[in-house]
Design an enzyme around this catalytic site. Structure first.
Site, mmCIF file in Angstrom:
data_model
loop_
_atom_site.group_PDB
_atom_site.id
_atom_site.type_symbol
_atom_site.label_atom_id
_atom_site.label_comp_id
_atom_site.label_asym_id
_atom_site.label_seq_id
_atom_site.Cartn_x
_atom_site.Cartn_y
_atom_site.Cartn_z
ATOM 1 N N ARG A 145 60.931 26.787 39.006
ATOM 2 C CA ARG A 145 60.044 27.074 40.135
ATOM 3 C C ARG A 145 59.604 28.567 39.665
ATOM 4 N NH1 ARG A 145 60.191 31.113 42.422
ATOM 5 N NH2 ARG A 145 62.562 31.058 43.271
ATOM 6 N N GLU A 170 60.968 39.261 44.432
ATOM 7 C CA GLU A 170 59.948 39.412 45.368
ATOM 8 C C GLU A 170 60.417 39.959 46.780
ATOM 9 O OE1 GLU A 170 57.252 37.504 45.054
ATOM 10 O OE2 GLU A 170 57.391 36.628 42.822
HETATM 11 C C1 LIG Z 1 64.948 37.468 36.627
HETATM 12 C C2 LIG Z 1 64.071 38.465 37.476
HETATM 13 C C3 LIG Z 1 62.528 38.121 37.334
HETATM 14 C C4 LIG Z 1 61.690 38.913 37.698
HETATM 15 N N1 LIG Z 1 60.324 38.967 37.475
HETATM 16 C C5 LIG Z 1 59.541 39.820 37.853
HETATM 17 C C6 LIG Z 1 58.082 39.543 37.588
HETATM 18 O O1 LIG Z 1 57.735 38.895 37.161
HETATM 19 N N2 LIG Z 1 57.139 40.734 37.824
HETATM 20 C C7 LIG Z 1 57.547 41.841 38.531
HETATM 21 O O2 LIG Z 1 56.708 42.706 38.609
HETATM 22 N N3 LIG Z 1 59.168 42.098 38.824
HETATM 23 C C8 LIG Z 1 59.896 41.059 38.579
HETATM 24 N N4 LIG Z 1 61.285 41.170 38.881
HETATM 25 C C9 LIG Z 1 61.659 42.527 39.524
HETATM 26 C C10 LIG Z 1 62.087 42.339 41.029
HETATM 27 O O3 LIG Z 1 60.860 42.120 41.773
HETATM 28 C C11 LIG Z 1 62.800 43.741 41.333
HETATM 29 O O4 LIG Z 1 64.178 43.423 40.758
HETATM 30 C C12 LIG Z 1 62.885 43.828 42.927
HETATM 31 O O5 LIG Z 1 61.510 44.131 43.424
HETATM 32 C C13 LIG Z 1 63.938 44.753 43.184
HETATM 33 O O6 LIG Z 1 63.816 46.106 42.523
HETATM 34 P P1 LIG Z 1 65.149 46.563 41.594
HETATM 35 O O7 LIG Z 1 65.405 45.586 40.752
HETATM 36 O O8 LIG Z 1 64.357 47.720 40.881
HETATM 37 O O9 LIG Z 1 66.138 47.162 42.831
HETATM 38 P P2 LIG Z 1 66.228 48.437 43.610
HETATM 39 O O10 LIG Z 1 64.692 48.651 44.204
HETATM 40 O O11 LIG Z 1 66.509 49.570 42.842
HETATM 41 O O12 LIG Z 1 66.898 47.907 44.957
HETATM 42 C C14 LIG Z 1 68.574 48.001 44.754
HETATM 43 C C15 LIG Z 1 69.166 47.915 46.191
HETATM 44 O O13 LIG Z 1 68.593 48.953 46.942
HETATM 45 C C16 LIG Z 1 68.386 48.492 48.071
HETATM 46 N N5 LIG Z 1 67.342 49.460 48.607
HETATM 47 C C17 LIG Z 1 66.236 49.648 48.009
HETATM 48 N N6 LIG Z 1 65.491 50.528 48.766
HETATM 49 C C18 LIG Z 1 65.683 50.621 49.980
HETATM 50 C C19 LIG Z 1 65.640 51.156 51.275
HETATM 51 N N7 LIG Z 1 64.545 51.680 51.573
HETATM 52 N N8 LIG Z 1 66.316 51.008 52.386
HETATM 53 C C20 LIG Z 1 67.699 49.855 52.020
HETATM 54 N N9 LIG Z 1 67.760 49.509 50.958
HETATM 55 C C21 LIG Z 1 67.083 49.654 49.900
HETATM 56 C C22 LIG Z 1 67.634 46.938 47.741
HETATM 57 O O14 LIG Z 1 67.706 46.389 48.837
HETATM 58 C C23 LIG Z 1 68.849 46.580 46.636
HETATM 59 O O15 LIG Z 1 69.777 46.413 47.138
HETATM 60 C C24 LIG Z 1 62.265 40.159 38.566
HETATM 61 C C25 LIG Z 1 63.642 40.279 38.720
HETATM 62 C C26 LIG Z 1 64.519 39.651 38.309
HETATM 63 C C27 LIG Z 1 65.753 39.930 38.162
#
Ligand SMILES: Cc1cc2nc3c(=O)[nH]c(=O)nc-3n(C[C@H](O)[C@H](O)[C@H](O)COP(=O)(O)OP(=O)(O)OC[C@H]3O[C@@H](n4cnc5c(N)ncnc54)[C@H](O)[C@@H]3O)c2cc1C
Length: 387
Positions: free
Chosen positions: A93, A366
């Site tokens: 998916r 997402e």
């Molecule tokens: C397998 C995989 C495929 C992916 N594919 C894509 C892709 O094709 N293209 C793309 O662009 N991205 C992709 N991503 C990235 C994904 O969208 C991000 O991992 C996601 O947006 C979260 O960002 P982060 O991992 O940096 O976590 P962070 O933003 O660092 O968040 C870490 C934690 O902090 C919490 N948090 C952050 N800010 C706040 C707030 N203001 N208040 C309360 N809690 C907060 C979050 O909810 C989370 O629990 C992918 C990720 C994975 C794991």
């Protein structure tokens, strides 16, 4: 309703023939062609690339888009495609979501006529693969903080920066790269092989192993002026694409949940402890009833959201509510199914642990579960708790 269905509230009656036929053909494709490959791909950390032309032939890429070789299906039929693919594996998916909802939709919505003619028919057919580069190593939930830069250079642009966690990154023919020109976020189409543009796969994932996840490295990458998607300015560009993909996830998560629930139900009916099938014990029944209830509620939410999307009235906050809920309950259901299977729940003889681990990613990407809570919270109260 076939044996592999969960349809406690006769939701089938709400579907038209197109949606039912689409669901049947994708379910058969997943069972016959994808499932035999998935465990091996999961073990080797690779996507079953041999399936891509077949998925194209079946019209699964950008299936709800109109024109340019796309199937032009209703959003409910599109959702059912996502559901059936994810009943097999979230990696299947994800491939279709990134191709259709992030990359193709981005081009369809924000690209020039030339972009559309050049890429959409090829991508719909699965002859060209797309990826969507928004997230960076230091900017996930807050993509507005991105550090990737776009600088005007004569007639063209120069892009510099690093994108991380990009699905399909190293296998993509075309990358949609979001970058800042001053304070304005713009979208660019960067072709594989452009000098200065390279990719590196992220290995060692415990989740979404049958999916390619990469880093995109842009070192002074020169692209022509025609690489700019002129319609997109600001975060509204990438967010519009994410909204499409999140809609697909609302349905997809139910597919993974269904597989886990049905596996646990059958297992519970056959597995005997203390001389009786474990499904005959109240505690196990409570878990099964909870799973079925949450799947049924999720199905109704997804169907209604699809109808709103078809009517053109779906709001992003409504997508957030459903993404948050359906992925959250799917993860919960997968963990309960894992529990019902006991020790058998941790081996790949059953699909449950694979789905459970995949759903950890789906809960995060997402927009995380918590970020969607804050989006809906802001909608309710008018108060922003994100910053
Ligand atoms: C397998 C995989 C495929 C992916 N594919 C894509 C892709 O094709 N293209 C793309 O662009 N991205 C992709 N991503 C990235 C994904 O969208 C991000 O991992 C996601 O947006 C979260 O960002 P982060 O991992 O940096 O976590 P962070 O933003 O660092 O968040 C870490 C934690 O902090 C919490 N948090 C952050 N800010 C706040 C707030 N203001 N208040 C309360 N809690 C907060 C979050 O909810 C989370 O629990 C992918 C990720 C994975 C794991």
């Amino acid at each position: 309703m076939t044996a592999g269905d969960v349809d406690y509230y006769a939701l089938d009656e709400l579907l038209d023939d197109e949606a039912r036929m689409t669901r049947a053909s994708v379910r058969s494709f997943v069972e016959r062609e994808a499932l035999p490959l998935i465990e091996g791909c999961h073990a080797r950390e690779e996507f079953p690339r041999a399936l891509i032309p077949r998925m194209g032939e079946m019209g699964l890429f950008g299936a709800n888009l109109k024109g340019y070789g796309c199937a032009g299906l209703s959003n409910v039929a599109y959702g059912l495609i996502m559901q059936e693919l994810e009943a097999g594996d979230s990696g299947l998916r994800s491939m279709a979501s990134v191709q259709g909802s992030l990359s193709m939709y981005g081009i369809w919505r924000w690209g020039t006529e030339e972009h559309k003619q050049r890429w959409l028919p090829e991508m719909a057919a699965g002859r060209a693969i797309g990826c969507f580069g928004l997230t960076e190593p230091d900017h996930g939930s807050d993509p507005g903080g991105m550090e990737t830069r776009a600088r005007r250079d004569g007639n063209g642009w120069v892009l510099s920066g690093t994108k991380r966690w990009i699905t399909n990154g190293s296998v993509a023919d075309i990358a949609i790269v979001w970058a800042k020109d001053g304070d304005t976020i713009r979208g660019f189409l960067v072709e594989a092989g452009t000098p200065g543009f390279s990719t590196r796969d992220i290995k060692g994932k415990f989740s979404l192993r049958a999916s390619i996840t990469s880093e995109l490295i842009l070192e002074e990458v020169r692209v022509p002026a025609s690489a700019l998607m002129p319609g997109a300015e600001g975060l509204g560009g990438p967010f519009s694409c994410l909204n499409q993909a999140r809609y697909g996830i609302v349905w997809g998560a139910l597919g993974a949940a269904r597989t886990c629930y049905l596996t646990a139900l059958r297992y519970g009916q056959e597995r005997k402890q203390f001389d009786r099938p474990i499904a005959g014990y109240q505690l196990v029944q409570q878990k099964l009833v909870h799973m079925l209830t949450e799947i049924t509620k999720g199905q109704l939410l997804a169907w209604r959201l699809g109808r709103l999307k078809d009517a053109g009235t779906m709001r992003p906050e409504q997508v957030s509510l459903a993404k948050r809920n359906n992925v959250g309950v799917a993860l919960d259901i997968a963990r309960l199914a894992r529990d019902i299977l006991g020790a058998n729940g941790i081996v790949n003889e059953y699909p449950v642990i694979r789905h459970m681990l995949n759903l950890e990613t789906v809960n995060t990407y997402e927009g995380t579960y918590d970020m969607h809570t804050l989006i809906v919270g802001r909608d309710l109260t008018g108060l922003d708790a994100v910053r």
